[in-house]
Design a protein around this motif. Sequence first.
Motif: not given
Length: 302
Positions: A210-222
């Motif tokens: 949902v966050a990704y397709h809302h167009g909000i930048p996402v940094i994945l932390r693993c």
Amino acid sequence: MSETAIVFDIQRASLHDGPGIRTTVFLKGCPLDCLWCHNPEAIETKRQLFFYADKCTQCGDCEAVCEDDVHHFVNGKHTIDYDKCTLCGKCVEACNFNALKIMGTEMSVDNVMHEIMADVDFYKNSGGGMTLSGGEPLAQFSFSMELLKRCREAGVNTCVETSGFVSAMQFKKVLPLVDIFLFDYKVTGSKEYRKYTGVPNEQILENLDVAYHHGIPVILRCIVVPGINDTDVHFKGICELDAKYPDLKGIEILPYHTMGNSKRTSIGKNETLTHLDTVSPETANQWIEKLKEMGCSKAKIG
């Protein structure tokens, strides 16, 4: 009257919790209980007594003022009965060596905004802002919503570091107020998620989508923990998310360190993963190279 929450730390001039210079607000409370948690003092929402053993001189002043029989000195060791502690704070005041602290302070949004706005010029010059972290900041949802709204009104960039384990309804409500997410991806597979964090991953992955397709930048932390998720299965899972979400702003690999264990004992909890040491830079670089070989070009050490 502004919302209140239990805050356990506010770090100004932070450089590792999103872009630019930031003020990071750490809230207590998290629905997960990860074996490798580096902020175990943030799992419970309530305030807690925190003991810095390396600062203790065993002077006995805390035992002398405590009316609840919490502190004892036996065979050269300072022991604490955390269950008896009523958080009166008398031992903290009596300790001249700052070996004791009440972890967690109730603060209003007004209080926190005062701290945030102190560095507003640094945010503007560096592209920084405010980062909400924890714990799981969305666990204290009403407070987080109001704080994010106030930052938006003040023109302060907002970042939320989240486990993603929050209801779909709440997550969708917070989206318009977030400029960037630091989104944790801990292990691959719902069974493994439940085993190592205490919760399943279906809602987490749905919220990421949902966050990704809302167009909000996402940094994945693993975070990568030897013997637990340094596996081909998990690395493949990271690569699959990279392929599924090609516009991810970044993928940060966080090598395991042992800091959380010492903090667990400081709040009266047992250590976990005692057989593990902090991951060496050489091992971490090997993980990055492996991920790149598997097709994950964005992976870097966070």
